[in-house]
Design a protein around this motif. Sequence first.
Motif, mmCIF file in Angstrom:
data_model
loop_
_atom_site.group_PDB
_atom_site.id
_atom_site.type_symbol
_atom_site.label_atom_id
_atom_site.label_comp_id
_atom_site.label_asym_id
_atom_site.label_seq_id
_atom_site.Cartn_x
_atom_site.Cartn_y
_atom_site.Cartn_z
ATOM 1 N N ASP A 243 -15.276 14.738 15.087
ATOM 2 C CA ASP A 243 -13.818 14.851 15.200
ATOM 3 C C ASP A 243 -13.250 13.558 15.776
ATOM 4 O O ASP A 243 -13.922 12.850 16.522
ATOM 5 N N THR A 244 -12.003 13.239 15.426
ATOM 6 C CA THR A 244 -11.411 11.993 15.890
ATOM 7 C C THR A 244 -9.991 12.184 16.391
ATOM 8 O O THR A 244 -9.263 13.079 15.931
ATOM 9 N N ARG A 245 -9.609 11.339 17.316
ATOM 10 C CA ARG A 245 -8.221 11.265 17.787
ATOM 11 C C ARG A 245 -7.500 10.083 17.156
ATOM 12 O O ARG A 245 -6.294 9.917 17.364
ATOM 13 N N LEU A 246 -8.243 9.249 16.448
ATOM 14 C CA LEU A 246 -7.675 8.037 15.863
ATOM 15 C C LEU A 246 -7.456 8.275 14.375
ATOM 16 O O LEU A 246 -8.391 8.210 13.587
ATOM 17 N N TRP A 247 -6.223 8.554 13.996
ATOM 18 C CA TRP A 247 -5.941 8.887 12.607
ATOM 19 C C TRP A 247 -4.486 8.567 12.289
ATOM 20 O O TRP A 247 -3.656 8.372 13.172
ATOM 21 N N GLY A 248 -4.191 8.529 11.028
ATOM 22 C CA GLY A 248 -2.826 8.343 10.568
ATOM 23 C C GLY A 248 -2.673 8.934 9.183
ATOM 24 O O GLY A 248 -3.645 9.034 8.430
ATOM 25 N N CYS A 249 -1.470 9.352 8.830
ATOM 26 C CA CYS A 249 -1.215 9.876 7.494
ATOM 27 C C CYS A 249 0.199 9.503 7.081
ATOM 28 O O CYS A 249 0.990 9.012 7.878
ATOM 29 N N SER A 295 0.619 1.907 3.539
ATOM 30 C CA SER A 295 0.665 1.194 4.804
ATOM 31 C C SER A 295 1.088 2.102 5.952
ATOM 32 O O SER A 295 0.796 1.815 7.118
ATOM 33 N N ALA A 296 1.780 3.208 5.639
ATOM 34 C CA ALA A 296 2.187 4.129 6.691
ATOM 35 C C ALA A 296 0.979 4.685 7.426
ATOM 36 O O ALA A 296 0.978 4.795 8.657
ATOM 37 N N ALA A 297 -0.063 5.046 6.693
ATOM 38 C CA ALA A 297 -1.263 5.601 7.332
ATOM 39 C C ALA A 297 -1.926 4.569 8.227
ATOM 40 O O ALA A 297 -2.365 4.884 9.340
ATOM 41 N N GLN A 298 -2.018 3.315 7.764
ATOM 42 C CA GLN A 298 -2.639 2.267 8.566
ATOM 43 C C GLN A 298 -1.815 1.975 9.821
ATOM 44 O O GLN A 298 -2.365 1.814 10.917
ATOM 45 N N ASN A 299 -0.499 1.914 9.686
ATOM 46 C CA ASN A 299 0.351 1.659 10.842
ATOM 47 C C ASN A 299 0.272 2.786 11.860
ATOM 48 O O ASN A 299 0.267 2.550 13.074
ATOM 49 N N LEU A 300 0.209 4.017 11.376
ATOM 50 C CA LEU A 300 0.089 5.155 12.288
ATOM 51 C C LEU A 300 -1.267 5.177 12.975
ATOM 52 O O LEU A 300 -1.373 5.525 14.153
ATOM 53 N N LEU A 301 -2.325 4.808 12.243
ATOM 54 C CA LEU A 301 -3.655 4.728 12.852
ATOM 55 C C LEU A 301 -3.642 3.722 14.004
ATOM 56 O O LEU A 301 -4.187 3.986 15.080
ATOM 57 N N SER A 385 -10.957 6.704 4.476
ATOM 58 C CA SER A 385 -9.656 7.140 3.985
ATOM 59 C C SER A 385 -9.783 8.051 2.787
ATOM 60 O O SER A 385 -10.783 8.037 2.070
ATOM 61 N N ASN A 386 -8.754 8.874 2.607
ATOM 62 C CA ASN A 386 -8.506 9.553 1.343
ATOM 63 C C ASN A 386 -7.098 9.131 0.905
ATOM 64 O O ASN A 386 -6.488 8.296 1.577
ATOM 65 N N PRO A 387 -6.568 9.637 -0.170
ATOM 66 C CA PRO A 387 -5.301 9.069 -0.667
ATOM 67 C C PRO A 387 -4.129 9.070 0.295
ATOM 68 O O PRO A 387 -3.218 8.275 0.131
ATOM 69 N N VAL A 388 -4.096 9.943 1.293
ATOM 70 C CA VAL A 388 -2.934 9.946 2.184
ATOM 71 C C VAL A 388 -3.304 9.875 3.664
ATOM 72 O O VAL A 388 -2.419 9.895 4.516
ATOM 73 N N HIS A 389 -4.574 9.811 3.992
ATOM 74 C CA HIS A 389 -4.983 9.777 5.390
ATOM 75 C C HIS A 389 -5.908 8.597 5.649
ATOM 76 O O HIS A 389 -6.591 8.121 4.736
ATOM 77 N N LYS A 390 -5.947 8.159 6.891
ATOM 78 C CA LYS A 390 -6.845 7.086 7.311
ATOM 79 C C LYS A 390 -7.301 7.413 8.727
ATOM 80 O O LYS A 390 -6.470 7.668 9.608
ATOM 81 N N CYS A 391 -8.617 7.391 8.959
ATOM 82 C CA CYS A 391 -9.172 7.808 10.246
ATOM 83 C C CYS A 391 -10.311 6.886 10.664
ATOM 84 O O CYS A 391 -10.974 6.273 9.823
#
Length: 569
Positions: A243-249, A295-301, A385-391
């Motif tokens: 499990d991770t706390r470092l993620w973005g979508c 880029s939204a997912a990367q910025n949120l990560l 990553s998958n198409p809308v998430h990055k962790c």
Amino acid sequence: MDRPFDPADWQPTKPPDPRDKDLEPELPGLIATLGAQTERIYRQPYNPSYWVERGKTLQRLRYPELAVADGYKASLLCGAAIDLSIEDPRWRLGFGAGFQVLDESGTTDEQSDVKGWLDRLSSQAEQLVIDNLYYFPQYMHGRNVRKGYPWLSAKHRVRDDDLIEKINGEFAESARWLETECAKYLRARDKLKAESAGPYGILQRHAFGRTPVDADGNSSSSEVLGVFAACDIRKGKLIMADDTRLWGCMGPGSHPSDAMPSTKLGCQDPTHPNLATETAAQNLRWVRDVSSGRSAAQNLLRCRSLITCISDTDPTKDHPLDHPLIARLTPSHPSTKATTFSFDGDIVTPIHCLQQFGIDVFANANCDTWVVFTLESRLRNNSWSNPVHKCVSPLFSLFNHSCDPNVTWNVQYADTTTLELDTIKAVKKGEQLFVMYNGYTCDQPLETRRTALRRWFDTDCQCSLCKHEEANGLYGGTEIKDAERREGDRSESSSEEEDDDDDDESSGDSDGSDSLLHPSACECEFCISSREFFERVRNGEWRADETLREFPEDEDGSFDPEMDCASME
């Protein structure tokens, strides 16, 4: 940045330009000037002229991304002072522009002098930003080559024994969680009686063999870490739920700025990109709104990683690179590849995120922009990553790569923040556990795999499978399916990988600007299933709990569902 460094360690991030003059004679002086200017900023962090001066030095040292950041901070300080003076003309700047005072006896001429000084300084700051944005005025983007900064302290370049001990405690905790919280799930999934907890993996140094020690008694291989089996593990065993706390979508919504460019489909979790437990003051939806596409997912990560470092420590004393979730990650610094950095995404957004969570971005040297870029290079090298998430999964990021892996990974949870790792071969105690970084090349020829893996490695992949194919001239890929050859080679794979100091040692995802293989032509089982996945995406049938190891993109980072195998060559 205040730490002096050897001119021989200077690695400019500005891409080479034939018009650049030789800086070698000036380097010692520029390095000393940079240190002195940084010390002045520590003493008087709210003086915009000091930020402009340091920004100009960073520009001369060819660090465009850092020059832009200093120019932007100077603009913020000038703008705040000018706004206050317009609101009430009696306001004056205090010592070092560090505070403002109300002067009842001030004259209009005095005030005009201060405002004129601020206006001139603001113009210099804006020009500093523009001069270092390569694509201005068409785009607010600059160009740089990702490299390590020479003033990075020695302790932030290594993983110490205390950190490794802590990580091995996390491996043990993960095994206990599988045994207790998931006992019923394990019995249903494996159709076997739940087995006693491991740990199944243990992190060790010298993953591919020990190199000779130097004069100081250090071995260069001590930083080459790997995950090894702590016990015999059967084939098909679930060994970890990471499990991770470092993620973005990308967050919910169907607006093009919220979603994949090809499908206009965003994350379907209504709370994302926030967590249900977060307050309104912790709202990060604005990060998605000012970003576009993937880029939204990367910025949120990146923002979530900064927030994690802030919330777990004292940000005025503790350095973000000391946080255990960040300290374990290794960066990726391809030696020559030029990439772009975004003024809004890489400079403005992190600064405003830090301010949102109470960080003084002017006075807190631990959160200077070079720290944010150092953090970013580690996140890019270790994310999936998958198409809308990055962790970034904290334990999975420590696994090394092999084109003939013994562990596979996938997402089985709707929140997309938990990875499952299963063995796909029987593994003996002491053998290293390997995963495959780019599943799209699982059945591709040698050169195709190596080309894709240069996202992570500066040199060709040197895993046992690649070395076997290279030694035997098997470049076409058809021999890869020869079961007899592979079975014979596996008996030697463990000793080969442990004894070879040049094998791959890093893990994680990389820069979104790199093109990835979409298997639209290959007929292997993985590629066929991948095409079916993308067909469901196009038809709006994709669920948030489904994932792919990688997904294709154009050079500009946009999603490209039509990319075929030939595009990798």
